[in-house]
Design a protein around this motif. Structure first.
Motif, PDB file in Angstrom:
ATOM      1  N   VAL A 147      -6.322  15.158  -2.721  1.00  0.00           N
ATOM      2  CA  VAL A 147      -7.355  14.148  -2.976  1.00  0.00           C
ATOM      3  C   VAL A 147      -6.815  13.106  -3.948  1.00  0.00           C
ATOM      4  O   VAL A 147      -6.879  11.893  -3.691  1.00  0.00           O
ATOM      5  N   VAL A 148      -6.254  13.572  -5.070  1.00  0.00           N
ATOM      6  CA  VAL A 148      -5.798  12.651  -6.115  1.00  0.00           C
ATOM      7  C   VAL A 148      -4.694  11.730  -5.593  1.00  0.00           C
ATOM      8  O   VAL A 148      -4.764  10.506  -5.751  1.00  0.00           O
ATOM      9  N   LEU A 149      -3.700  12.316  -4.935  1.00  0.00           N
ATOM     10  CA  LEU A 149      -2.560  11.509  -4.501  1.00  0.00           C
ATOM     11  C   LEU A 149      -2.990  10.465  -3.460  1.00  0.00           C
ATOM     12  O   LEU A 149      -2.581   9.302  -3.515  1.00  0.00           O
ATOM     13  N   SER A 150      -3.858  10.870  -2.525  1.00  0.00           N
ATOM     14  CA  SER A 150      -4.313   9.911  -1.512  1.00  0.00           C
ATOM     15  C   SER A 150      -5.091   8.780  -2.156  1.00  0.00           C
ATOM     16  O   SER A 150      -4.910   7.600  -1.805  1.00  0.00           O
ATOM     17  N   LEU A 151      -5.950   9.138  -3.106  1.00  0.00           N
ATOM     18  CA  LEU A 151      -6.735   8.096  -3.779  1.00  0.00           C
ATOM     19  C   LEU A 151      -5.822   7.172  -4.572  1.00  0.00           C
ATOM     20  O   LEU A 151      -6.043   5.952  -4.614  1.00  0.00           O
ATOM     21  N   ILE A 152      -4.783   7.745  -5.203  1.00  0.00           N
ATOM     22  CA  ILE A 152      -3.847   6.911  -5.974  1.00  0.00           C
ATOM     23  C   ILE A 152      -3.144   5.929  -5.055  1.00  0.00           C
ATOM     24  O   ILE A 152      -3.066   4.730  -5.331  1.00  0.00           O
ATOM     25  N   LEU A 153      -2.629   6.429  -3.926  1.00  0.00           N
ATOM     26  CA  LEU A 153      -1.843   5.560  -3.049  1.00  0.00           C
ATOM     27  C   LEU A 153      -2.697   4.431  -2.485  1.00  0.00           C
ATOM     28  O   LEU A 153      -2.286   3.275  -2.471  1.00  0.00           O
ATOM     29  N   TYR A 154      -3.906   4.773  -2.019  1.00  0.00           N
ATOM     30  CA  TYR A 154      -4.741   3.722  -1.429  1.00  0.00           C
ATOM     31  C   TYR A 154      -5.260   2.761  -2.500  1.00  0.00           C
ATOM     32  O   TYR A 154      -5.067   1.545  -2.413  1.00  0.00           O
ATOM     33  N   ASN A 155      -5.915   3.319  -3.541  1.00  0.00           N
ATOM     34  CA  ASN A 155      -6.510   2.436  -4.544  1.00  0.00           C
ATOM     35  C   ASN A 155      -5.451   1.740  -5.384  1.00  0.00           C
ATOM     36  O   ASN A 155      -5.667   0.621  -5.845  1.00  0.00           O
ATOM     37  N   GLY A 156      -4.296   2.405  -5.562  1.00  0.00           N
ATOM     38  CA  GLY A 156      -3.200   1.751  -6.256  1.00  0.00           C
ATOM     39  C   GLY A 156      -2.763   0.498  -5.510  1.00  0.00           C
ATOM     40  O   GLY A 156      -2.471  -0.536  -6.111  1.00  0.00           O
ATOM     41  N   SER A 157      -2.741   0.586  -4.190  1.00  0.00           N
ATOM     42  CA  SER A 157      -2.366  -0.589  -3.395  1.00  0.00           C
ATOM     43  C   SER A 157      -3.392  -1.703  -3.550  1.00  0.00           C
ATOM     44  O   SER A 157      -3.034  -2.883  -3.610  1.00  0.00           O
ATOM     45  N   VAL A 158      -4.670  -1.300  -3.617  1.00  0.00           N
ATOM     46  CA  VAL A 158      -5.705  -2.316  -3.827  1.00  0.00           C
ATOM     47  C   VAL A 158      -5.532  -2.951  -5.205  1.00  0.00           C
ATOM     48  O   VAL A 158      -5.640  -4.172  -5.358  1.00  0.00           O
ATOM     49  N   VAL A 159      -5.240  -2.115  -6.217  1.00  0.00           N
ATOM     50  CA  VAL A 159      -5.035  -2.648  -7.569  1.00  0.00           C
ATOM     51  C   VAL A 159      -3.832  -3.581  -7.587  1.00  0.00           C
ATOM     52  O   VAL A 159      -3.849  -4.622  -8.252  1.00  0.00           O
ATOM     53  N   ALA A 160      -2.792  -3.219  -6.823  1.00  0.00           N
ATOM     54  CA  ALA A 160      -1.619  -4.097  -6.755  1.00  0.00           C
ATOM     55  C   ALA A 160      -2.025  -5.476  -6.247  1.00  0.00           C
ATOM     56  O   ALA A 160      -1.559  -6.504  -6.750  1.00  0.00           O
ATOM     57  N   GLU A 161      -2.910  -5.494  -5.247  1.00  0.00           N
ATOM     58  CA  GLU A 161      -3.398  -6.762  -4.734  1.00  0.00           C
ATOM     59  C   GLU A 161      -4.234  -7.501  -5.776  1.00  0.00           C
ATOM     60  O   GLU A 161      -4.198  -8.722  -5.869  1.00  0.00           O
ATOM     61  N   LEU A 162      -4.997  -6.726  -6.570  1.00  0.00           N
ATOM     62  CA  LEU A 162      -5.791  -7.344  -7.638  1.00  0.00           C
ATOM     63  C   LEU A 162      -4.872  -8.014  -8.648  1.00  0.00           C
ATOM     64  O   LEU A 162      -5.119  -9.144  -9.081  1.00  0.00           O
ATOM     65  N   VAL A 163      -3.784  -7.304  -9.014  1.00  0.00           N
ATOM     66  CA  VAL A 163      -2.839  -7.858  -9.978  1.00  0.00           C
ATOM     67  C   VAL A 163      -2.245  -9.150  -9.426  1.00  0.00           C
ATOM     68  O   VAL A 163      -2.214 -10.189 -10.093  1.00  0.00           O
TER      69      VAL A 163
END
Lengths: 309, 229
Positions: free
Chosen positions: A143-159
């Motif tokens: 759960v944690v790793l999947s959420l990190i990979l997906y939401n991390g990518s969204v955060v990358a776009e936010l940055v």
């Protein structure tokens, strides 16, 4: 409803229109109440409103053994995932802004890949992979790793869009006082973009919390899973799921409101735009980070949001 | 290497991967259609000057945007079908397929509503004032000035909602649809655990192929049709 009188489509109503609105209001209210009554009646006929279906929910057993541990698991996974996602997002967001072509290409591929793959597929894959490798607690880490990979990518776009949203004068000034492009990015642009994206980050939390419920499918004992267990044990699944949904709604609604308030407060603290992303607009896929869906302002960011560059 | 390739080929001969993707596409299509209709009605409610309608729209969006999709899908099977005995079809797979479609539509209608509303919000107040100033009444002003601009502004957020819907169609697994991709992924890995990476990558690439063109298309469209202000 003060904002309702100011929408583009409807002018401030005159006396005739006001009368029509009053009648429309009455008719609509009656229709809505009638619909609600029909639904309640159906539930009543099916025996879903009987007291015994609800009383077991308000016992200590329900909360100490099911809902609270479930909520705790949900929050634990979400908390770890958010921290990871921010780190992941900073690394790859800055990677996409790097002036080195190779770094940029790799970061772009990673970010676009993880935004396109459904979170559930990642969860199932990591869950089975971790179980295969005999790692401890495979469903939690999946759960944690999947959420990190997906939401991390969204955060990358936010940055990235946060930095793009800054006035070009910020970078020009940084270069003019002799900073290199990397220094300008690290110490001038990204810090301001971070302040600007804070509200969007808070509303991304809503997505993390909602997606953590996917963990129920891979048997992670989070809130939904616990509510389901409790419901099937006490033959009140409908009621138990409702309780879980209400808890999610309350938490997410508060987060959305907090994000909006934060956006208002941070305006003026940064050269960037602090628009709240349509809260919970789940899919970062292509989401313009500064898409203004949640607020009533006419902000042109809404049009220019997605996938710059 | 050739050993791996033959294993891999055998695997895809015995599992219907394309068929699974087809199920997801069908889920997306029907749920998207219903969500579009419901979402448009909700958006009309929310921007209408009638307080009770606006309240209904806002309440719907607040509730369903903040509920995890997984809960809605589980609710569709365990609650709507299991407890309330509401059945869409006598055939089990068909029944679950449509329950999943309804669950997906209910959830995404809230996002469609918000996309359209944000499109309307991109139109500056001055446009409406100018339309009235040249003598257009409500319907002509809406038809010729405001809605064309609003739809252009709504393309990008609607595209995002469609992409989310494509990916979220995998959650139909929680509503008992056993033929779609996430269930097939699980089955294939469980019976062929040595090929776990290859199997996952195949499915992942499948979604990349589905999602990226939609993203590119809506971005291009919304750029090309953007109203310059």
């Amino acid at each position: 409803m003060s904002s309702q009188t100011r929408t583009v489509l409807f002018d401030a109503p005159g006396p005739v229109a006001r009368r029509r609105i009053r009648w429309g209001n009455l008719v609509a209210a009656i229709v809505v109440l009638a619909l609600a009554a029909v639904v309640l009646l159906r539930l009543q006929q099916q025996g879903q409103l009987e007291a015994e279906k609800w009383t077991s929910i308000f016992t200590a057993d329900a909360w100490t053994n099911f809902y609270l541990p479930g909520l705790l698991s949900t929050l634990r996974a979400a908390a770890v995932a958010v921290v990871g996602a921010v780190v992941f997002g900073l690394v790859f967001g800055m990677g996409r802004l790097s002036h080195m072509g190779a770094v940029r290409v790799v970061s772009t591929i990673v970010v676009e890949f993880f935004r396109a793959v459904p979170v559930l597929l990642m969860m199932i894959f990591f869950w089975l992979l971790f179980a295969q490798k005999d790692l401890p607690d495979p469903s939690f880490w999946a759960v944690v790793l999947s959420l990190i990979l997906y939401n991390g990518s969204v955060v990358a776009e936010l940055v990235r869009s946060g930095v793009h949203g800054l006035p070009s004068g910020q970078r020009e000034a940084a270069l003019a006082i002799g900073l290199t492009r990397d220094q300008s990015l690290r110490s001038i642009e990204v810090p301001q973009a971070l302040v600007a994206m804070l509200p969007a980050l808070v509303s991304q939390l809503v997505v993390v919390l909602k997606d953590s419920a996917l963990g129920a499918i891979i048997l992670y004992p989070e809130l939904l899973q616990q509510a389901r267990l409790f419901g099937s044990g006490n033959s009140n699944i409908l009621q138990s799921l409702t309780v879980a949904a209400v808890m999610f709604i309350l938490i997410n609604y508060s987060l959305t409101k907090a994000a909006e308030a934060l956006g208002g407060r941070l305006r003026g603290r940064t050269a960037g735009s602090t628009g709240v992303q349509g809260a919970g607009l789940e899919n970062g896929a292509g989401a313009g980070a500064t898409l203004q869906a949640g607020t009533d302002e006419h902000d042109q960011q809404g049009l220019l949001g997605p996938r710059q560059g | 290497m050739s050993d791996f390739l033959s294993q891999f080929g055998e695997l895809f001969a015995s599992y219907d991967v394309l068929g699974a993707f087809w199920v997801n596409i069908q889920l997306t299509f029907w749920a998207g259609l219903i969500a579009l209709v419901v979402g448009c009605v909700l958006a009309l409610f929310r921007i209408s000057p009638v307080p009770s309608l606006a309240w209904v729209g806002t309440a719907y969006v607040t509730v369903f945007r903040n509920t995890p999709l997984t809960i809605i899908m589980v609710f569709m099977t365990l609650g709507v079908w299991g407890q309330l005995k509401i059945q869409v079809s006598d055939d089990f797979p068909t029944n679950f397929f449509w329950l999943a479609v309804i669950g997906l539509a209910i959830y995404h209608a809230a996002f469609v509503c918000e996309s359209i509303r944000s499109g309307v919000n991109t139109v500056p107040l001055g446009q409406a004032e100018a339309a009235r100033a040249i003598g257009l009444s409500f319907l002509p002003a809406a038809r010729m000035v405001i809605l064309p601009q609003a739809f252009r502004g709504a393309i990008a957020p609607l595209g995002n909602t469609l992409i989310a819907l494509i990916k979220n169609s995998t959650v139909a697994a929680a509503a008992g649809v056993a033929t779609e991709t996430s269930t097939l992924l699980k089955n294939m890995i469980e019976f062929n655990s040595s090929l776990i990476y290859a199997i996952f990558l195949t499915f992942a690439v499948g979604y990349v192929i589905l999602v990226i063109p939609v993203g590119l298309l809506t971005t291009t469209l919304s750029r090309r049709l953007a109203v310059r202000r």
